[in-house]
Design a protein around this motif. Structure first.
Motif, PDB file in Angstrom:
ATOM      1  N   GLN A 332       0.889  -1.111   0.089  1.00  0.00           N
ATOM      2  CA  GLN A 332      -0.115   0.031  -0.072  1.00  0.00           C
ATOM      3  C   GLN A 332       0.714   1.308   0.064  1.00  0.00           C
ATOM      4  N   SER A 333       2.313   1.164  -0.131  1.00  0.00           N
ATOM      5  CA  SER A 333       2.988   2.229   0.115  1.00  0.00           C
ATOM      6  C   SER A 333       3.917   2.484  -1.152  1.00  0.00           C
ATOM      7  N   ILE A 334       3.579   1.542  -2.236  1.00  0.00           N
ATOM      8  CA  ILE A 334       4.644   1.518  -3.366  1.00  0.00           C
ATOM      9  C   ILE A 334       3.736   2.508  -4.570  1.00  0.00           C
ATOM     10  N   PRO A 335       4.313   2.990  -5.479  1.00  0.00           N
ATOM     11  CA  PRO A 335       3.490   3.713  -6.564  1.00  0.00           C
ATOM     12  C   PRO A 335       2.429   2.741  -7.238  1.00  0.00           C
ATOM     13  N   LEU A 336       1.435   3.080  -7.754  1.00  0.00           N
ATOM     14  CA  LEU A 336       0.367   2.286  -8.516  1.00  0.00           C
ATOM     15  C   LEU A 336       0.926   1.311  -9.924  1.00  0.00           C
ATOM     16  N   GLY A 337       2.063   2.037 -10.260  1.00  0.00           N
ATOM     17  CA  GLY A 337       2.946   1.413 -11.355  1.00  0.00           C
ATOM     18  C   GLY A 337       3.703   0.376 -10.920  1.00  0.00           C
ATOM     19  N   TRP A 338       3.630   0.031  -9.689  1.00  0.00           N
ATOM     20  CA  TRP A 338       4.606  -1.348  -9.329  1.00  0.00           C
ATOM     21  C   TRP A 338       3.591  -2.341  -8.400  1.00  0.00           C
ATOM     22  N   ILE A 339       4.335  -3.234  -8.839  1.00  0.00           N
ATOM     23  CA  ILE A 339       3.569  -4.560  -8.039  1.00  0.00           C
ATOM     24  C   ILE A 339       4.827  -5.084  -7.054  1.00  0.00           C
ATOM     25  N   LEU A 340       4.152  -5.684  -5.879  1.00  0.00           N
ATOM     26  CA  LEU A 340       5.106  -6.560  -4.834  1.00  0.00           C
ATOM     27  C   LEU A 340       5.438  -7.885  -5.181  1.00  0.00           C
ATOM     28  N   VAL A 341       6.647  -8.252  -5.466  1.00  0.00           N
ATOM     29  CA  VAL A 341       6.626  -9.973  -5.567  1.00  0.00           C
ATOM     30  C   VAL A 341       7.432 -10.489  -4.505  1.00  0.00           C
ATOM     31  N   VAL A 342       6.774 -11.473  -3.919  1.00  0.00           N
ATOM     32  CA  VAL A 342       7.235 -12.134  -2.693  1.00  0.00           C
ATOM     33  C   VAL A 342       7.948 -13.640  -3.149  1.00  0.00           C
ATOM     34  N   LYS A 343       9.088 -14.024  -2.476  1.00  0.00           N
ATOM     35  CA  LYS A 343       9.496 -15.493  -2.474  1.00  0.00           C
ATOM     36  C   LYS A 343       9.643 -15.913  -1.145  1.00  0.00           C
ATOM     37  N   GLU A 344       9.331 -17.261  -0.958  1.00  0.00           N
ATOM     38  CA  GLU A 344       9.213 -17.883   0.238  1.00  0.00           C
ATOM     39  C   GLU A 344      10.803 -18.177   0.677  1.00  0.00           C
ATOM     40  N   HIS A 345      10.762 -18.105   1.968  1.00  0.00           N
ATOM     41  CA  HIS A 345      12.319 -18.658   2.256  1.00  0.00           C
ATOM     42  C   HIS A 345      12.319 -20.042   2.221  1.00  0.00           C
ATOM     43  N   PRO A 346      13.392 -20.631   1.538  1.00  0.00           N
ATOM     44  CA  PRO A 346      13.384 -22.108   1.430  1.00  0.00           C
ATOM     45  C   PRO A 346      13.294 -23.057   2.880  1.00  0.00           C
ATOM     46  N   ARG A 347      13.712 -22.450   3.864  1.00  0.00           N
ATOM     47  CA  ARG A 347      13.525 -23.393   5.056  1.00  0.00           C
ATOM     48  C   ARG A 347      11.995 -23.320   5.398  1.00  0.00           C
ATOM     49  N   SER A 348      11.375 -22.602   4.844  1.00  0.00           N
ATOM     50  CA  SER A 348       9.968 -22.197   5.318  1.00  0.00           C
ATOM     51  C   SER A 348       8.860 -23.061   4.452  1.00  0.00           C
ATOM     52  N   VAL A 349       9.200 -23.570   3.531  1.00  0.00           N
ATOM     53  CA  VAL A 349       8.198 -24.231   2.472  1.00  0.00           C
ATOM     54  C   VAL A 349       7.748 -25.370   3.099  1.00  0.00           C
ATOM     55  N   GLY A 350       6.496 -25.527   3.390  1.00  0.00           N
ATOM     56  CA  GLY A 350       5.968 -26.634   4.075  1.00  0.00           C
ATOM     57  C   GLY A 350       5.668 -26.339   5.701  1.00  0.00           C
ATOM     58  N   ILE A 351       6.108 -25.090   5.946  1.00  0.00           N
ATOM     59  CA  ILE A 351       6.106 -24.910   7.344  1.00  0.00           C
ATOM     60  C   ILE A 351       4.814 -24.099   7.651  1.00  0.00           C
ATOM     61  N   ARG A 352       4.857 -23.209   7.031  1.00  0.00           N
ATOM     62  CA  ARG A 352       3.600 -22.109   7.404  1.00  0.00           C
ATOM     63  C   ARG A 352       2.195 -22.705   6.723  1.00  0.00           C
ATOM     64  N   SER A 353       1.144 -22.330   7.434  1.00  0.00           N
ATOM     65  CA  SER A 353      -0.070 -22.787   7.176  1.00  0.00           C
ATOM     66  C   SER A 353      -0.507 -22.299   5.686  1.00  0.00           C
ATOM     67  N   LEU A 354      -1.528 -22.933   5.125  1.00  0.00           N
ATOM     68  CA  LEU A 354      -1.672 -22.838   3.580  1.00  0.00           C
ATOM     69  C   LEU A 354      -2.586 -21.242   3.523  1.00  0.00           C
ATOM     70  N   LYS A 355      -3.240 -21.013   4.719  1.00  0.00           N
ATOM     71  CA  LYS A 355      -4.170 -19.946   4.950  1.00  0.00           C
ATOM     72  C   LYS A 355      -3.263 -18.545   5.020  1.00  0.00           C
TER      73      LYS A 355
END
Length: 495
Positions: A332-355
């Motif tokens: 909500q703090s970046i210009p409208l011409g931008w997107i935020l792209v997230v990458k999961e930490h390798p150690r967290s894949v399969g640890i966090r909930s699907l929610k």
């Protein structure tokens, strides 16, 4: 010299070996130990070494087992002497106190202890260690990067009482390790040397080594030993589990309450639940996966998720413990011409909930990189990078990308035309815009900081050779004993 070693887990064995070398080299030498894992202590028969050498020890589990209400005078002493310290920092630094036994392999953080029990543990530990260190006139406190409340307290006491602190850290610049003199992310002597190098540039030490490091990073990525983890094949993991089965009963018998985990929960999660989650996560990602068609349409801000619980959050970026909310605020703090792209930490894949991922996807301008994408690819496809404290931010700086830093990191003090450290999220938009407008790459500043690390550090394969982590061996040819010798010399060099 009087040294107090703060040990957690396997580091106890390495500090014992370091202690042996120091005792042979330093006159009028005495050592004291805080040990943090009862099971490891009994299994490795550490007590014999301490008894044979007349070394006094304090055992962490004696404090977590003693949950009686502390005396009023203890609280008054701590509240007076450490009035400027938020005691919650100590609790948050140790996932075994703050969260439950499953927190390492599942997103389930219910505390093992009640609030009263946590309060009693912290007051009693801080009071006892403070009195002990002052009464025994300790000269130097030596710890690893603190992930346990005892070693964190030792760092606090050292800094508060102007006692030398030497915190063993991997810099992640090649295989350089240092003994930091502060709990903060950047050692004081590194800050000073960085400024000195800027003033004397280019007549500084290790300038060629630093240039080669930057060149290799641009060509091959910023690799260090711990960055390349080995993936254990499922059948080998089962064999290893069977071999360790005879140790489980000893573990259940000898481990203390705050270290104990459920092996049933651990392995059910590892072999079944996490596998299912990994499959489902890829389906969730597919709803909004970053692709080349998207990159041509929008500018990209890359945010790498941190694993949780982790020192990077609990110590160096406390304001961002809820990363979903952090992602929401960034988006909500970046210009409208931008997107935020997230990458999961390798150690967290399969640890966090699907929610967790579904919540992130509720934010309309947030996308995901595939888990299998390399960090190099993610940085290349980004126009800027935002991180809490991670080394990825430093890689991005070397690869000539603007960086927003939300926490405290070893590169926090770098030149403001390359990086912005944001403490108030209300200032994110204006600070981000200012960074983009004024961005200017400065190799001089990078070299000055890298050179400072080469000058004060030394190369040790700390992840594989020392800590025996499941990572690829570095090109460092030192064996274990030679590595401990290097650590000894490095420690003496900083005193």
């Amino acid at each position: 010299m009087k040294i107090f070693f703060g040990c957690q887990g396997s580091i106890t064995n390495h500090f014992i070996n370091l202690d042996k070398l120091l005792s042979k080299e330093i006159t009028n030498y005495t050592s004291h130990f805080w040990v943090g894992d009862k099971y490891e202590f009994i299994k490795n028969k550490y007590e014999k070494y301490f008894n044979d050498n007349n070394i006094q020890i304090l055992k962490e589990w004696s404090f977590t087992d003693n949950l009686k209400i502390v005396d009023k005078d203890i609280k008054e002493y701590i509240n007076s002497k450490y009035s400027s310290l938020n005691l919650w920092n100590i609790i948050l630094a140790d996932r075994r106190l703050m969260y439950g036994p499953q927190s390492k392999f599942r997103q389930k953080y219910t505390s093992r202890y009640s609030f009263d029990e946590l309060t009693n543990i912290i007051y009693r530990s801080l009071y006892t260690l403070d009195k002990y260190i002052l009464e025994n006139e300790i000269d130097v406190v030596v710890t690893f990067v603190p992930s346990c409340f005892g070693t964190y307290i030792l760092n606090i006491i050292a800094e508060h009482n102007n006692i030398k602190l030497r915190q063993l850290r991997a810099t992640k610049i090649e295989d350089l390790v240092i003994f930091s003199d502060t709990l903060s992310a950047t050692p004081n002597y590194i800050k000073s040397k960085y400024k000195e190098n800027l003033n004397n540039f280019p007549q500084i030490k290790f300038i060629e080594e630093s240039k080669n490091y930057i060149g290799n990073t641009l060509k091959y990525n910023a690799k260090y030993t711990g960055s390349e983890r080995l993936i254990e094949k499922p059948h080998l993991a089962v064999i290893r589990l069977i071999k360790k089965a005879n140790q489980i009963f000893k573990y259940l018998k000898d481990s203390d309450r705050h270290n104990k985990i459920s092996f049933i929960d651990l392995y059910i999660n590892k072999f079944f639940i996490s596998k299912y989650k990994k499959f489902r996560i890829s389906k969730i990602y597919s709803q909004r996966l970053f692709g080349h068609n998207i990159s041509r349409k929008y500018k990209v801000l890359f945010y790498p998720l941190n694993s949780e619980p982790e020192i990077a959050i609990s110590i160096h970026s406390r304001n961002h413990q809820n990363q979903i909310e952090t992602i929401r605020r960034i988006s909500q703090s970046i210009p409208l011409g931008w997107i935020l792209v997230v990458k999961e930490h390798p150690r967290s894949v399969g640890i966090r909930s699907l929610k967790y991922y579904k919540k992130i996807l509720e934010i309309p301008n947030v996308y995901f990189f595939k888990n299998t994408e390399s960090i190099r690819y993610c940085i290349d496809k980004s126009d800027a990078v935002c991180t809490l404290t991670g080394f990825i931010g430093f890689e991005a700086l070397v690869q000539k990308k603007p960086v927003i830093l939300l926490g405290d990191s070893f590169y926090s003090s770098l030149h403001g035309t390359m990086i912005k450290k944001i403490d108030d999220m209300n200032e994110f938009y204006s600070q981000f815009q200012e960074l983009l407008i004024n961005y200017e790459y400065s190799e001089k500043h990078l070299i000055s900081l890298i050179s400072a690390h080469f000058e004060y550090g030394d190369k040790v394969d700390i992840y594989k050779t020392i800590l025996n982590k499941p990572v690829k061996k570095s090109q460092n040819n030192l064996n274990y004993n030679e590595s401990i010798e290097v650590l000894k010399n490095l420690l003496l060099k900083t005193n």
